[in-house]
Design a protein around this motif. Sequence first.
Motif, PDB file in Angstrom:
ATOM      1  N   ILE A 155      10.483  -2.281  29.712  1.00  0.00           N
ATOM      2  CA  ILE A 155      11.481  -1.964  30.657  1.00  0.00           C
ATOM      3  C   ILE A 155       9.920  -1.179  32.068  1.00  0.00           C
ATOM      4  CG2 ILE A 155      13.346  -0.718  31.965  1.00  0.00           C
ATOM      5  CD1 ILE A 155      14.855  -1.174  30.071  1.00  0.00           C
ATOM      6  N   ALA A 156       8.839  -0.113  31.614  1.00  0.00           N
ATOM      7  CA  ALA A 156       7.717   0.251  32.720  1.00  0.00           C
ATOM      8  C   ALA A 156       6.974  -1.004  32.285  1.00  0.00           C
ATOM      9  CB  ALA A 156       7.590   1.423  32.121  1.00  0.00           C
ATOM     10  N   ARG A 157       6.884  -1.341  31.573  1.00  0.00           N
ATOM     11  CA  ARG A 157       5.994  -2.355  31.229  1.00  0.00           C
ATOM     12  C   ARG A 157       6.212  -3.999  32.421  1.00  0.00           C
ATOM     13  NH1 ARG A 157       5.322  -5.203  25.455  1.00  0.00           N
ATOM     14  NH2 ARG A 157       7.499  -5.678  26.065  1.00  0.00           N
ATOM     15  N   ALA A 158       7.379  -4.517  32.344  1.00  0.00           N
ATOM     16  CA  ALA A 158       8.046  -4.950  32.797  1.00  0.00           C
ATOM     17  C   ALA A 158       8.215  -4.928  34.486  1.00  0.00           C
ATOM     18  CB  ALA A 158       9.592  -5.334  32.508  1.00  0.00           C
ATOM     19  N   VAL A 159       8.444  -3.792  34.850  1.00  0.00           N
ATOM     20  CA  VAL A 159       8.600  -3.756  36.376  1.00  0.00           C
ATOM     21  C   VAL A 159       7.351  -2.925  36.816  1.00  0.00           C
ATOM     22  CG1 VAL A 159      10.829  -3.031  36.528  1.00  0.00           C
ATOM     23  CG2 VAL A 159       9.045  -0.636  35.786  1.00  0.00           C
ATOM     24  N   VAL A 160       6.269  -2.474  35.847  1.00  0.00           N
ATOM     25  CA  VAL A 160       4.768  -2.212  36.181  1.00  0.00           C
ATOM     26  C   VAL A 160       4.503  -3.002  37.374  1.00  0.00           C
ATOM     27  CG1 VAL A 160       3.248  -2.813  34.855  1.00  0.00           C
ATOM     28  CG2 VAL A 160       2.409  -0.783  35.416  1.00  0.00           C
ATOM     29  N   SER A 161       4.167  -4.265  38.001  1.00  0.00           N
ATOM     30  CA  SER A 161       3.698  -5.141  38.509  1.00  0.00           C
ATOM     31  C   SER A 161       5.301  -5.383  39.669  1.00  0.00           C
ATOM     32  CB  SER A 161       2.383  -6.467  37.283  1.00  0.00           C
ATOM     33  OG  SER A 161       4.406  -7.419  37.500  1.00  0.00           O
ATOM     34  N   VAL A 205      11.249   5.590  34.125  1.00  0.00           N
ATOM     35  CA  VAL A 205      11.970   5.811  32.598  1.00  0.00           C
ATOM     36  C   VAL A 205      12.036   6.923  32.429  1.00  0.00           C
ATOM     37  CG1 VAL A 205      12.231   2.712  32.420  1.00  0.00           C
ATOM     38  CG2 VAL A 205      10.334   5.111  31.591  1.00  0.00           C
ATOM     39  N   ASN A 206      11.926   7.936  33.207  1.00  0.00           N
ATOM     40  CA  ASN A 206      11.699   9.027  32.721  1.00  0.00           C
ATOM     41  C   ASN A 206      10.760   9.580  30.439  1.00  0.00           C
ATOM     42  OD1 ASN A 206      13.257   9.876  34.563  1.00  0.00           O
ATOM     43  ND2 ASN A 206      15.377   9.168  33.274  1.00  0.00           N
ATOM     44  N   LEU A 207       9.584   8.815  31.175  1.00  0.00           N
ATOM     45  CA  LEU A 207       8.883   9.227  29.798  1.00  0.00           C
ATOM     46  C   LEU A 207       7.212   9.193  30.113  1.00  0.00           C
ATOM     47  CD1 LEU A 207       9.880   5.451  27.651  1.00  0.00           C
ATOM     48  CD2 LEU A 207      10.396   8.121  27.237  1.00  0.00           C
ATOM     49  N   ALA A 208       7.451  10.360  31.131  1.00  0.00           N
ATOM     50  CA  ALA A 208       5.824  10.672  32.146  1.00  0.00           C
ATOM     51  C   ALA A 208       5.301  11.382  30.746  1.00  0.00           C
ATOM     52  CB  ALA A 208       5.718  11.043  32.870  1.00  0.00           C
TER      53      ALA A 208
END
Length: 237
Positions: free
Chosen positions: A157-163, A134-137
């Motif tokens: 969104i990153a939290r939603a897809v991390v698993s 999500v371009n937030l590194a």
Amino acid sequence: MSDAVLFDLKDVSKKFVKGKEQITIFDGLNMQINEGDFLAIMGPSGSGKTTLLNLLGGVDQPSSGQISFDQKRIDKLSEGQLAQWRANNIGFIFQFYNLMPMLNAFRNVELPLLLTNLNSKERAKRVENALKLVNLADRAKHMPNEMSGGQQQRVAIARAVVSDPKLLLCDEPTGDLDRKTADEILETLQLLNNEFGKTIVMVTHDPSAAKYAKRTLHLDKGEFVTQADTGATQGVK
């Protein structure tokens, strides 16, 4: 989009009791969602959009009927079984981000992984990859109040897809954002659908947002009243 059916709803009814009144949201709803679909659901307030998301996410159970996910019924699972099923298969994205204000972006994204058997090194790698997606590194150590609304939604969104869930359920994911930022979020969802094969169901009131989906369904009084395709094969009946 795959022809494999991911969700199958058969004769699903949902009723609530409010005081002495019984309110029917759905009565005999039938629906199929194929793997790899990106479905937008639109409709007036009270039409059943959020209730449908809650049924798909196992947050709510039908009053009657069957709900199957990957050919396995979820309407008969216990609360504990449903919690495990959600952790393994579902990512949720909400309008107001629902980030923990006392945790930085990295720790917010890591939260779903704390329910897994991954060690800290494995969790860190997954979080880093999700933030890169999500371009937030470069914002991993920022707190929610140090980020814009669009950045907070990308953390969500990153939290939603991390698993690595099969399905993303999005409830008005751009409802609190300006048009430019909303389009950036929707492009990210499109990327997750097209490049990573995530099946996405998105509730929205915004026709501009719905155009990013492969198909749009319109709910009114618990029924699908019209259907518009934006280029995908059929997946909902």
